[in-house]
Design a protein around this motif. Structure first.
Motif, PDB file in Angstrom:
ATOM      1  N   ASP A   1      -4.666   7.144  -6.605  1.00  0.00           N
ATOM      2  CA  ASP A   1      -4.117   6.019  -5.840  1.00  0.00           C
ATOM      3  C   ASP A   1      -2.625   6.139  -5.584  1.00  0.00           C
ATOM      4  OD1 ASP A   1      -6.590   4.739  -5.650  1.00  0.00           O
ATOM      5  OD2 ASP A   1      -6.291   3.698  -7.556  1.00  0.00           O
ATOM      6  N   ASP A   2      -1.934   6.949  -6.369  1.00  0.00           N
ATOM      7  CA  ASP A   2      -0.477   7.108  -6.229  1.00  0.00           C
ATOM      8  C   ASP A   2      -0.109   8.581  -6.467  1.00  0.00           C
ATOM      9  OD1 ASP A   2       2.138   6.387  -5.798  1.00  0.00           O
ATOM     10  OD2 ASP A   2       2.444   5.542  -7.798  1.00  0.00           O
ATOM     11  N   PRO A   3      -0.448   9.451  -5.508  1.00  0.00           N
ATOM     12  CA  PRO A   3      -0.206  10.885  -5.691  1.00  0.00           C
ATOM     13  C   PRO A   3       1.278  11.243  -5.595  1.00  0.00           C
ATOM     14  CG  PRO A   3      -1.061  10.470  -3.494  1.00  0.00           C
ATOM     15  CD  PRO A   3      -1.082   9.160  -4.225  1.00  0.00           C
ATOM     16  N   GLN A   4       1.591  12.439  -6.058  1.00  0.00           N
ATOM     17  CA  GLN A   4       2.921  13.016  -5.860  1.00  0.00           C
ATOM     18  C   GLN A   4       2.769  14.194  -4.915  1.00  0.00           C
ATOM     19  OE1 GLN A   4       6.136  13.317  -8.102  1.00  0.00           O
ATOM     20  NE2 GLN A   4       5.738  11.608  -9.459  1.00  0.00           N
TER      21      GLN A   4
ATOM     22  N   LYS B   1       6.960  10.865  -4.967  1.00  0.00           N
ATOM     23  CA  LYS B   1       5.862   9.952  -4.645  1.00  0.00           C
ATOM     24  C   LYS B   1       5.975   9.568  -3.163  1.00  0.00           C
ATOM     25  CE  LYS B   1       4.740   8.192  -9.097  1.00  0.00           C
ATOM     26  NZ  LYS B   1       3.872   7.207  -9.675  1.00  0.00           N
ATOM     27  N   GLY B   2       4.874   9.105  -2.627  1.00  0.00           N
ATOM     28  CA  GLY B   2       4.847   8.731  -1.208  1.00  0.00           C
ATOM     29  C   GLY B   2       5.834   7.644  -0.851  1.00  0.00           C
TER      30      GLY B   2
ATOM     31  N   SER C   1      14.941  16.958   4.892  1.00  0.00           N
ATOM     32  CA  SER C   1      13.610  16.998   5.494  1.00  0.00           C
ATOM     33  C   SER C   1      12.895  18.269   5.056  1.00  0.00           C
ATOM     34  CB  SER C   1      13.693  16.929   7.014  1.00  0.00           C
ATOM     35  OG  SER C   1      14.395  18.039   7.527  1.00  0.00           O
ATOM     36  N   GLY C   2      11.566  18.209   5.093  1.00  0.00           N
ATOM     37  CA  GLY C   2      10.782  19.359   4.687  1.00  0.00           C
ATOM     38  C   GLY C   2       9.312  19.152   5.010  1.00  0.00           C
ATOM     39  N   THR C   3       8.500  20.097   4.555  1.00  0.00           N
ATOM     40  CA  THR C   3       7.076  20.090   4.826  1.00  0.00           C
ATOM     41  C   THR C   3       6.299  20.002   3.518  1.00  0.00           C
ATOM     42  OG1 THR C   3       7.447  21.441   6.793  1.00  0.00           O
ATOM     43  CG2 THR C   3       5.198  21.368   5.938  1.00  0.00           C
ATOM     44  N   ILE C   4       5.295  19.146   3.485  1.00  0.00           N
ATOM     45  CA  ILE C   4       4.462  18.994   2.294  1.00  0.00           C
ATOM     46  C   ILE C   4       3.621  20.251   2.111  1.00  0.00           C
ATOM     47  CG2 ILE C   4       2.540  17.712   1.270  1.00  0.00           C
ATOM     48  CD1 ILE C   4       3.751  15.202   2.552  1.00  0.00           C
ATOM     49  N   ILE C   5       3.691  20.826   0.892  1.00  0.00           N
ATOM     50  CA  ILE C   5       2.951  22.066   0.605  1.00  0.00           C
ATOM     51  C   ILE C   5       1.864  21.868  -0.441  1.00  0.00           C
ATOM     52  CG2 ILE C   5       4.830  23.585   1.320  1.00  0.00           C
ATOM     53  CD1 ILE C   5       5.499  23.943  -1.687  1.00  0.00           C
ATOM     54  N   ALA C   6       1.890  20.731  -1.176  1.00  0.00           N
ATOM     55  CA  ALA C   6       0.862  20.468  -2.186  1.00  0.00           C
ATOM     56  C   ALA C   6       0.815  18.970  -2.472  1.00  0.00           C
ATOM     57  CB  ALA C   6       1.153  21.225  -3.473  1.00  0.00           C
ATOM     58  N   ILE C   7      -0.373  18.515  -2.895  1.00  0.00           N
ATOM     59  CA  ILE C   7      -0.571  17.120  -3.268  1.00  0.00           C
ATOM     60  C   ILE C   7      -1.162  17.103  -4.679  1.00  0.00           C
ATOM     61  CG2 ILE C   7      -1.761  14.962  -2.724  1.00  0.00           C
ATOM     62  CD1 ILE C   7      -1.904  15.990   0.202  1.00  0.00           C
ATOM     63  N   HIS C   8      -0.543  16.317  -5.559  1.00  0.00           N
ATOM     64  CA  HIS C   8      -1.017  16.204  -6.941  1.00  0.00           C
ATOM     65  C   HIS C   8      -1.606  14.817  -7.167  1.00  0.00           C
ATOM     66  CE1 HIS C   8       0.886  19.946  -8.266  1.00  0.00           C
ATOM     67  NE2 HIS C   8       1.849  19.625  -7.425  1.00  0.00           N
ATOM     68  N   THR C   9      -2.815  14.765  -7.704  1.00  0.00           N
ATOM     69  CA  THR C   9      -3.475  13.490  -7.988  1.00  0.00           C
ATOM     70  C   THR C   9      -3.677  13.276  -9.488  1.00  0.00           C
ATOM     71  OG1 THR C   9      -5.617  14.524  -7.646  1.00  0.00           O
ATOM     72  CG2 THR C   9      -4.633  13.376  -5.750  1.00  0.00           C
ATOM     73  N   ARG C  10      -3.144  14.200 -10.296  1.00  0.00           N
ATOM     74  CA  ARG C  10      -3.143  14.072 -11.760  1.00  0.00           C
ATOM     75  C   ARG C  10      -1.757  14.435 -12.253  1.00  0.00           C
ATOM     76  NH1 ARG C  10      -7.654  17.907 -13.615  1.00  0.00           N
ATOM     77  NH2 ARG C  10      -7.674  18.602 -11.484  1.00  0.00           N
TER      78      ARG C  10
ATOM     79  N   MET D   1       0.831  -1.186   0.000  1.00  0.00           N
ATOM     80  CA  MET D   1       0.000   0.000   0.000  1.00  0.00           C
ATOM     81  C   MET D   1       0.877   1.252   0.000  1.00  0.00           C
ATOM     82  SD  MET D   1      -3.005   0.955   2.627  1.00  0.00           S
ATOM     83  CE  MET D   1      -3.119   2.634   3.157  1.00  0.00           C
ATOM     84  N   THR D   2       0.481   2.259  -0.747  1.00  0.00           N
ATOM     85  CA  THR D   2       1.223   3.506  -0.857  1.00  0.00           C
ATOM     86  C   THR D   2       1.062   4.318   0.422  1.00  0.00           C
ATOM     87  OG1 THR D   2       0.819   3.550  -3.228  1.00  0.00           O
ATOM     88  CG2 THR D   2       1.508   5.597  -2.208  1.00  0.00           C
ATOM     89  N   LYS D   3       2.162   4.891   0.886  1.00  0.00           N
ATOM     90  CA  LYS D   3       2.101   5.757   2.065  1.00  0.00           C
ATOM     91  C   LYS D   3       1.313   7.005   1.729  1.00  0.00           C
ATOM     92  CE  LYS D   3       6.799   4.484   3.205  1.00  0.00           C
ATOM     93  NZ  LYS D   3       8.132   5.019   3.361  1.00  0.00           N
ATOM     94  N   ARG D   4       0.499   7.476   2.658  1.00  0.00           N
ATOM     95  CA  ARG D   4      -0.325   8.676   2.463  1.00  0.00           C
ATOM     96  C   ARG D   4       0.151   9.782   3.388  1.00  0.00           C
ATOM     97  NH1 ARG D   4      -3.597   8.816  -2.011  1.00  0.00           N
ATOM     98  NH2 ARG D   4      -4.348   6.737  -2.387  1.00  0.00           N
ATOM     99  N   PHE D   5       0.175  10.982   2.843  1.00  0.00           N
ATOM    100  CA  PHE D   5       0.586  12.156   3.593  1.00  0.00           C
ATOM    101  C   PHE D   5      -0.413  13.277   3.366  1.00  0.00           C
ATOM    102  CE2 PHE D   5       4.302   9.686   2.468  1.00  0.00           C
ATOM    103  CZ  PHE D   5       4.968   9.571   3.667  1.00  0.00           C
ATOM    104  N   GLU D   6      -0.379  14.287   4.224  1.00  0.00           N
ATOM    105  CA  GLU D   6      -1.263  15.439   4.103  1.00  0.00           C
ATOM    106  C   GLU D   6      -0.438  16.716   4.067  1.00  0.00           C
ATOM    107  OE1 GLU D   6      -4.234  15.467   7.143  1.00  0.00           O
ATOM    108  OE2 GLU D   6      -4.774  13.373   6.798  1.00  0.00           O
TER     109      GLU D   6
END
Length: 69
Positions: free
Chosen positions: A44-47, A62-63, A21-30, A1-6
């Motif tokens: 199912d496999d965002p960047q 990717k996650g 290390s860093g902080t997630i600022i955006a999630i792309h699903t396309r 299963m792909t790791k999920r982040f917010e």
């Protein structure tokens, strides 16, 4: 299963310079263009776009390449 982040999650990943290390600022699903390259992403496999803690550099990964800090 792909790791999920917010957005706002603090993560770490391997780079050419070592562990970063860093902080997630955006999630792309396309698919999206970033720094002249098309990055593949799906629901199912965002960047994730991550802003480095030490520099203004923003990376896209990717996650599977990320770990929670």
């Amino acid at each position: 299963m792909t790791k999920r982040f917010e957005i706002g999650d603090h993560v770490t990943w391997n780079s050419e310079a070592g562990r970063v290390s860093g902080t997630i600022i955006a999630i792309h699903t396309r698919d999206f263009d970033y720094k002249g390259h098309t990055h593949r992403a799906t629901e199912d496999d965002p960047q994730y776009e991550i802003k480095s803690d030490k520099t203004d550099h923003v990376a896209a990964h990717k996650g599977s390449a990320l770990d929670h800090v």
